[in-house]
Design a protein around this motif. Structure first.
Motif, PDB file in Angstrom:
ATOM      1  N   LYS B  14       0.861  -1.366   0.074  1.00  0.00           N
ATOM      2  CA  LYS B  14      -0.118   0.076  -0.091  1.00  0.00           C
ATOM      3  C   LYS B  14       0.932   1.177   0.205  1.00  0.00           C
ATOM      4  CE  LYS B  14      -4.138  -1.961   2.343  1.00  0.00           C
ATOM      5  NZ  LYS B  14      -3.642  -3.423   2.317  1.00  0.00           N
ATOM      6  N   GLN B  15       2.038   1.114   0.771  1.00  0.00           N
ATOM      7  CA  GLN B  15       2.914   2.172   0.588  1.00  0.00           C
ATOM      8  C   GLN B  15       3.974   1.916  -0.527  1.00  0.00           C
ATOM      9  OE1 GLN B  15       4.360   3.451   4.415  1.00  0.00           O
ATOM     10  NE2 GLN B  15       5.393   5.350   3.585  1.00  0.00           N
ATOM     11  N   GLU B  16       3.717   2.515  -1.593  1.00  0.00           N
ATOM     12  CA  GLU B  16       4.594   2.391  -2.561  1.00  0.00           C
ATOM     13  C   GLU B  16       4.806   3.506  -3.540  1.00  0.00           C
ATOM     14  OE1 GLU B  16       4.755  -1.694  -4.668  1.00  0.00           O
ATOM     15  OE2 GLU B  16       3.933  -0.385  -6.328  1.00  0.00           O
ATOM     16  N   TYR B  17       6.214   3.908  -3.808  1.00  0.00           N
ATOM     17  CA  TYR B  17       6.370   5.042  -4.580  1.00  0.00           C
ATOM     18  C   TYR B  17       6.757   4.690  -5.895  1.00  0.00           C
ATOM     19  CZ  TYR B  17       6.440   7.089   0.074  1.00  0.00           C
ATOM     20  OH  TYR B  17       6.209   7.343   1.674  1.00  0.00           O
ATOM     21  N   LYS B  18       5.882   5.177  -6.855  1.00  0.00           N
ATOM     22  CA  LYS B  18       6.329   4.368  -8.229  1.00  0.00           C
ATOM     23  C   LYS B  18       6.993   5.719  -8.996  1.00  0.00           C
ATOM     24  CE  LYS B  18       2.501   1.515  -9.186  1.00  0.00           C
ATOM     25  NZ  LYS B  18       1.658   1.252  -8.057  1.00  0.00           N
ATOM     26  N   ASP B  19       7.510   5.422  -9.914  1.00  0.00           N
ATOM     27  CA  ASP B  19       8.119   6.497 -10.955  1.00  0.00           C
ATOM     28  C   ASP B  19       9.126   7.622  -9.991  1.00  0.00           C
ATOM     29  OD1 ASP B  19       5.400   6.680 -12.757  1.00  0.00           O
ATOM     30  OD2 ASP B  19       7.142   5.666 -13.103  1.00  0.00           O
ATOM     31  N   VAL B  20      10.113   6.808  -9.107  1.00  0.00           N
ATOM     32  CA  VAL B  20      11.082   7.636  -8.388  1.00  0.00           C
ATOM     33  C   VAL B  20      12.069   7.709  -9.357  1.00  0.00           C
ATOM     34  CG1 VAL B  20      12.786   7.648  -6.491  1.00  0.00           C
ATOM     35  CG2 VAL B  20      10.416   6.795  -6.269  1.00  0.00           C
ATOM     36  N   ALA B  21      12.317   9.160  -9.870  1.00  0.00           N
ATOM     37  CA  ALA B  21      13.354   9.525 -10.935  1.00  0.00           C
ATOM     38  C   ALA B  21      14.745   9.595  -9.945  1.00  0.00           C
ATOM     39  CB  ALA B  21      13.021  10.595 -11.681  1.00  0.00           C
ATOM     40  N   LEU B  22      15.897   8.964 -10.524  1.00  0.00           N
ATOM     41  CA  LEU B  22      17.087   9.066  -9.864  1.00  0.00           C
ATOM     42  C   LEU B  22      17.914   9.587 -10.977  1.00  0.00           C
ATOM     43  CD1 LEU B  22      17.575   5.457  -8.399  1.00  0.00           C
ATOM     44  CD2 LEU B  22      16.479   7.518  -7.082  1.00  0.00           C
ATOM     45  N   LEU B  23      18.612  10.671 -10.490  1.00  0.00           N
ATOM     46  CA  LEU B  23      19.754  11.093 -11.330  1.00  0.00           C
ATOM     47  C   LEU B  23      20.891  10.567 -11.052  1.00  0.00           C
ATOM     48  CD1 LEU B  23      18.469  15.155 -11.199  1.00  0.00           C
ATOM     49  CD2 LEU B  23      18.478  13.485 -12.895  1.00  0.00           C
ATOM     50  N   PRO B  24      22.107  10.713 -11.921  1.00  0.00           N
ATOM     51  CA  PRO B  24      23.184  10.166 -11.714  1.00  0.00           C
ATOM     52  C   PRO B  24      23.716  10.889 -10.333  1.00  0.00           C
ATOM     53  CG  PRO B  24      23.229  10.779 -13.751  1.00  0.00           C
ATOM     54  CD  PRO B  24      21.965  11.285 -13.230  1.00  0.00           C
ATOM     55  N   GLY B  25      24.400   9.704  -9.565  1.00  0.00           N
ATOM     56  CA  GLY B  25      25.000  10.138  -8.152  1.00  0.00           C
ATOM     57  C   GLY B  25      24.161  10.266  -6.935  1.00  0.00           C
ATOM     58  N   THR B  26      22.981  10.019  -7.266  1.00  0.00           N
ATOM     59  CA  THR B  26      21.974   9.841  -6.228  1.00  0.00           C
ATOM     60  C   THR B  26      22.223   8.775  -5.173  1.00  0.00           C
ATOM     61  OG1 THR B  26      19.790  10.722  -7.566  1.00  0.00           O
ATOM     62  CG2 THR B  26      19.496   9.564  -5.661  1.00  0.00           C
ATOM     63  N   LYS B  27      22.305   9.227  -3.850  1.00  0.00           N
ATOM     64  CA  LYS B  27      22.641   7.928  -2.980  1.00  0.00           C
ATOM     65  C   LYS B  27      21.445   7.647  -2.312  1.00  0.00           C
ATOM     66  CE  LYS B  27      27.177  10.409  -2.110  1.00  0.00           C
ATOM     67  NZ  LYS B  27      28.016   9.346  -3.077  1.00  0.00           N
ATOM     68  N   ALA B  28      21.672   6.315  -1.596  1.00  0.00           N
ATOM     69  CA  ALA B  28      20.531   5.806  -0.902  1.00  0.00           C
ATOM     70  C   ALA B  28      19.998   6.712   0.038  1.00  0.00           C
ATOM     71  CB  ALA B  28      20.991   4.627  -0.280  1.00  0.00           C
TER      72      ALA B  28
END
Lengths: 163, 77
Positions: B14-28
């Motif tokens: 139920k808690q799901e984040y769709k289409d999380v866009a990551l740019l190069p260099g994005t850390k956890a």
């Protein structure tokens, strides 16, 4: 003196060979039934209507391929813990089981990797029954999802030595 | 840019984040902070967990689903 040139002797010329057309040749269509080539029933090909399939909401254990079944007053989750063994560059799996009773989630792993013996959490994995090792919690997992992901983290740490 | 799905453990999807866009260099930790998932960690697709400073962008594939789980869970005696 006049010179006259003429045949020396009487010459007989055979009748002329007359070369001419024979009887006219008439070419007409065969009287057999003509072969008619024409399209069969018309075949219409058109683009199919597009269908969008969206994945339903799924728990993590479901996404990871675990199954859930009711066993009396318990719910049992069964599946495999995954990890990547970088030494051999392959994915490794270990059978797992999570038993949910009320709000308590008891986790088990079968035949854990021998590298677990060197992990700081090794004492928390005790042999239970047959190949199964039970995981003892300090801060318990509050769902099967959390249990699976935590044990996978420990296995990965065992295989990389990164702990 | 890579688009991933972040699914939170224990929510039944139920808690799901769709289409999380990551740019190069994005850390956890960037993703966790952006999604307000304080006290969580991200699990690697092949098992194991990302360190907060790990390069998430380099480790995931387009469209992949990764899981967020509380970092507080711990075995012990």
């Amino acid at each position: 003196m006049r010179i006259i040139v003429g045949p020396a002797a009487r010459t007989t010329i055979s009748p002329a060979i007359l070369i001419g057309p024979t009887a006219p040749v008439v070419v007409e269509p065969a009287r057999d039934a003509a072969i008619v080539v024409e399209p069969q029933a018309v075949l219409l090909v058109e683009a199919a209507s597009s269908v969008t399939v969206e994945a339903p909401q799924r728990a993590v254990w479901d996404d990871l391929g675990w199954i859930r079944r009711q066993d009396g007053d318990r719910i049992v989750y069964e599946g495999t813990y995954r990890a990547r063994d970088r030494r051999i560059g392959q994915r490794v799996e270990f059978d797992g089981r999570i038993v949910e009773r009320g709000r308590h989630f008891q986790a088990y792993i079968a035949d854990p990797p021998p590298e677990l013996r060197r992990h700081p959490k090794a004492p928390c994995f005790t042999r239970s029954n047959g190949p199964w090792f039970q995981v003892h919690w300090y801060r318990p997992a509050r769902s099967a999802d959390e249990a699976v992901l935590y044990i996978e983290k420990i296995i990965a740490e065992c295989l990389t030595g990164d702990y | 840019m890579k688009n991933v799905i972040v699914s939170v453990a224990g929510t039944g999807g139920k808690q799901e984040y769709k289409d999380v866009a990551l740019l190069p260099g994005t850390k956890a930790r960037d993703v966790l902070n952006k999604l307000s998932l304080t006290g969580f960690q991200l699990s690697k697709p092949e098992g194991g967990a990302f360190g907060h400073a790990d390069d998430l962008y380099a480790s995931v594939a387009e469209g992949q689903k990764i899981f967020a789980t509380p970092a507080s869970v711990e075995a012990g005696q």
